[in-house]
Each structure stands twice: as structure tokens, then as C-alpha cells.
Design a protein around this motif. Structure first.
Motif, PDB file in Angstrom:
ATOM      1  N   LYS A 363       5.932  22.655  64.699  1.00 58.40           N
ATOM      2  CA  LYS A 363       6.728  21.999  65.416  1.00 58.40           C
ATOM      3  C   LYS A 363       8.204  22.135  65.563  1.00 58.40           C
ATOM      4  O   LYS A 363       8.841  22.530  64.684  1.00 58.40           O
ATOM      5  CB  LYS A 363       6.713  20.259  65.067  1.00 58.40           C
ATOM      6  N   SER A 366      13.607  20.438  67.512  1.00 56.36           N
ATOM      7  CA  SER A 366      13.943  19.379  68.485  1.00 56.36           C
ATOM      8  C   SER A 366      12.732  18.466  68.666  1.00 56.36           C
ATOM      9  O   SER A 366      13.232  17.311  69.515  1.00 56.36           O
ATOM     10  CB  SER A 366      14.254  20.303  69.766  1.00 56.36           C
ATOM     11  N   LEU A 367      11.561  18.545  68.390  1.00 57.09           N
ATOM     12  CA  LEU A 367      10.731  17.435  68.329  1.00 57.09           C
ATOM     13  C   LEU A 367      10.377  16.292  67.318  1.00 57.09           C
ATOM     14  O   LEU A 367      10.370  16.947  66.472  1.00 57.09           O
ATOM     15  CB  LEU A 367       9.172  18.131  68.415  1.00 57.09           C
ATOM     16  N   ARG A 380       8.806  11.874  63.266  1.00 59.05           N
ATOM     17  CA  ARG A 380       8.835  13.328  62.809  1.00 59.05           C
ATOM     18  C   ARG A 380       9.221  12.853  61.252  1.00 59.05           C
ATOM     19  O   ARG A 380       8.510  13.410  60.242  1.00 59.05           O
ATOM     20  CB  ARG A 380       9.695  14.216  63.160  1.00 59.05           C
TER      21      ARG A 380
END
Length: 399
Positions: A363, A366-367, A380
Motif C-alpha cells: 500500500k 498516501s493510502l 491503516r
């Protein structure tokens, strides 16, 4: 259980004592630089000099250098040489491990920390008031002066360091004390994921999460620090500004940075103490801060991308001081009898692993949402904290 504690006291010398301490500070700074120069010169001629050689030469040096007699104690000089020897040992260790060497540097007065004493009663003596609050200290060649601070636990004084900073002079005592038995933490095990958006995210055994907000100490003072830096730069370039005014402005800027560092350290001590007192098991990941904060500038042949953005991220990472925080958690958990577990990031990959199915999917940074095909949908940081908690409980079950 016997442990050592570090206690810091603020010193309040008189004007004459302050001048004497500055003279001592300058002489020991010159000793560091002379010893470093001697080692460099000997290496160029194929001769190896170690700590014992330089300590043996101290007797002749004290006789030859004017002003040392009655002002500089033998232990003060020996601790300076010992620190230089440790700097060289660390340099050779880094060379051997293929790390950035970091050769020991010559020190100016502003970058020379201070000196130390190897045993109480030999070069320094501390007299604390009732309740171990404040008191007086007598330093060799300086005399008796007031000190302010508090020793929270009684103990036998082993050694001490005197240091000079933007706040003035301070005395750091190392005491040997018997740790009192603490009541075991009553909370549940926790997985801890360090971060920048939030300082830390905790995953608890009951399925809930807790976020510790990031205080962003440096960001709160960034504008004022920037203005102070510009004022210092303007005064340094001006022709009609005295050196005294430039020194005063430099001291003000250094004091501001020291205040930010003090607030950061206070926050980390309080946060780590609270976590250890609440959770009997804390599982987190080992952080390679040097790799995380590596510059994205690149080279002339292969320039990096998003250099300014990466520099801002590095500044935010260093503002949280993650290595210092984990070190506080580590030793406080050991003293409290709690379990502190650190996972190897490259093996576990908590930021990429799904806590539901265990699958690993890369990932981008930025996710900020973990959304897996198995139906697990978490933030996250929450997902990473859950992975660390599950790993920590599995480690304890298998041990």
C-alpha cells in the motif's frame, strides 16, 4: 531489584563561579581537541594511540598547561578522554558494519557538552535537603553552589556529569536505588503502531482502538523559530551590529529550540509511563529511523522526486523522536515487569498485512484506509496495530 536512575539538577553559580566554570569548560574543550589531534597525527605516522597512553600523559600535561592546577580535577580530564575513546570505538564499529562512519569532530565551545566525575566525594560532593529536593553541590576548583531539582527515589550517588546548555549549567547525577515492587498493570494487552498523523494508535484485546494525538511540538513553534533564525542571520550580516548582540540573538534561538526539546521529552516520558502502567503487554515494531528519514534528493545523475515533501515528512518524523520514545517504553516496561515485544518490520510487514486474513498487499503511504477483499475494513494505522497485537499474543503463547 537494583537499578540506576538519572537525576538532573539546575545549578546556580555566582558570577565568579560561572567565570571559573567557563574557564574549566574551555580547558577541557581544548583537551578534547588536542587529544583528537594527537590521535589523527599518530595515525598518519602509523602509530596507534589508545586511552591508556593519553591518560598517562595527563600528569605532564597538567604541569605544563597554565591554569590547570587547582581548577581541573584528574577525573574531569579522564572523563573527557574516555568520551573521545568511546567516539573512536563507535567510529570503528560503524566502519566495520558498513554504516556511515561519523569521524569524531573537533569541538567549539558551543558544541562541547561538559565534563564528568567518576565517584561521589572525589571531585564533587552533593548535599540534598530533606525530602531530596534542591540542595548544594561542591565542585573541585569552583566551590559550593545552589542546585534545584528533585530526586524522586532515594539512592546512593555513583557519578555525575556537569553540562552547559542554552538554559545554563546543570548537574546530572547517576544514583543506585532499589526499585519498589509495582502493582501489575490491570489493563489489557495492546498493539502499538507509531505514526505521524497520530503519535500512536493502540489496538486492544476487546477490539477497540485508542489514538494518541501528535502534539507536533516543532510545528507549533515553527513560525517563531523561523523568524528568530532570520533575525539572527540579519544581525550576523549587518555591519553596525556588535558581536555581543549576535551572541545574544543566537542564545535566544538556542533557548527556543531547547524549550521545544524539553516539551517533547516531557510528553514522551508521561506517555510511556502511562502506557506501561496501563498495559501488561505492549507489542510494536522495531523502527529504523535512519532509513525512514533518508533524504530523497538523490544525485546529479539521478535526482530524486518530491524532495521538498520528503524533507517535510522527515522533519515531522524526527519531531516525534520515535527511537527515544521506544527506548523509554523498553526500559520502563522492564522495570515494571511488563512485556515489551518488538517485531521485525521486514518479516511481519504490519503496515501491509491484513489483520483479518493475514494477506500482504503493498500500500502506498498516501493510502490511509485498509480495505481487504476478506471484508476487513480499518484505518491503516488501526490495521497495523491489530497485526502487532495478534503477533505479540502469538509470541507470548508460543514462549
Amino acid at each position: 531489584m537494583i537499578a540506576t536512575r538519572s537525576i538532573t539538577f539546575r545549578l546556580y553559580p555566582s558570577r565568579a563561579q560561572d567565570e571559573a566554570m567557563l574557564r574549566k569548560h574551555g580547558m577541557l574543550k581544548d583537551l578534547w581537541n588536542a587529544a583528537l589531534e594527537e590521535r589523527i597525527g599518530a595515525w598518519r605516522h602509523g602509530v596507534r594511540i589508545n586511552l591508556s597512553h593519553q591518560e598517562k600523559a595527563l600528569k605532564d600535561m597538567r604541569a605544563d598547561v597554565g591554569g590547570w592546577h587547582g581548577l581541573v580535577h584528574t577525573h574531569e580530564a579522564q572523563t573527557v578522554l574516555k568520551r573521545l575513546d568511546l567516539a573512536f570505538r563507535a567510529f570503528f564499529r560503524r566502519v566495520k558494519n558498513g554504516e556511515k562512519p561519523g569521524f569524531p569532530r573537533f569541538r567549539s565551545a558551543d558544541r562541547f557538552r561538559g565534563w564528568g566525575y567518576k565517584e561521589h566525594g572525589n571531585g564533587f560532593r552533593v548535599e540534598m535537603r530533606d525530602g531530596r529536593r534542591h540542595g548544594h553541590v561542591t565542585l573541585f576548583g569552583i566551590g559550593r553552589m545552589r542546585m534545584r531539582g528533585r530526586a524522586r527515589t532515594p539512592g546512593r550517588i555513583l557519578k555525575a556529569d556537569v553540562s552547559r546548555s542554552a538554559f545554563g549549567w546543570s548537574l546530572n547525577l547517576v544514583v543506585e536505588t532499589a526499585c519498589a515492587e509495582r502493582a501489575p498493570a490491570r489493563g489489557s494487552a495492546a498493539g502499538l503502531d507509531w505514526g505521524v498523523a497520530d503519535f500512536a494508535t493502540l489496538a486492544l484485546q476487546d477490539g477497540t482502538f485508542q489514538a494518541i494525538p501528535n502534539p507536533r511540538h516543532l510545528d507549533r513553534e515553527a513560525e517563531e523559530l523561523r523568524d528568530a533564525g532570520r533575525r539572527l542571520s540579519a544581525k550576523a550580516r549587518a555591519r553596525k551590529i556588535s558581536r555581543r548582540a549576535v551572541r545574544h540573538e543566537r542564545k535566544r534561538l538556542a533557548r527556543r529550540h531547547a524549550q521545544v526539546a524539553a516539551r517533547r521529552k516531557d510528553f514522551q516520558h508521561k506517555t510511556s509511563a502511562r502506557l506501561v502502567a496501563t498495559h501488561p503487554v505492549i507489542a510494536t515494531e522495531a523502527l529504523a529511523v535512519g532509513n525512514m528519514t533518508r533524504s530523497a534528493r538523490g544525485t546529479l545523475e539521478a535526482p530524486g522526486r518530491n524532495v521538498a515533501q520528503k524533507a517535510g515528512l522527515n522533519r515531522s518524523i524526527l519531531d516525534t523522536a520515535p527511537a527515544a520514545f521506544l527506548n523509554m517504553l523498553r526500559y520502563k516496561a522492564a522495570e515494571a515487569g511488563s512485556e515489551f515485544l518488538e517485531a521485525q518490520t521486514r518479516r511481519l510487514k504490519p503496515s501491509q498485512r491484513c489483520p483479518g486474513c493475514g494477506g500482504v498487499r503493498k500500500k502506498p503511504l498516501s493510502l490511509r484506509l485498509h480495505d481487504c477483499e476478506c471484508g476487513c475494513r480499518l484505518g491503516r494505522d488501526e490495521a497495523a496495530a491489530r497485526v502487532l497485537l495478534d503477533w505479540g499474543l502469538a509470541e507470548l503463547a508460543g514462549s
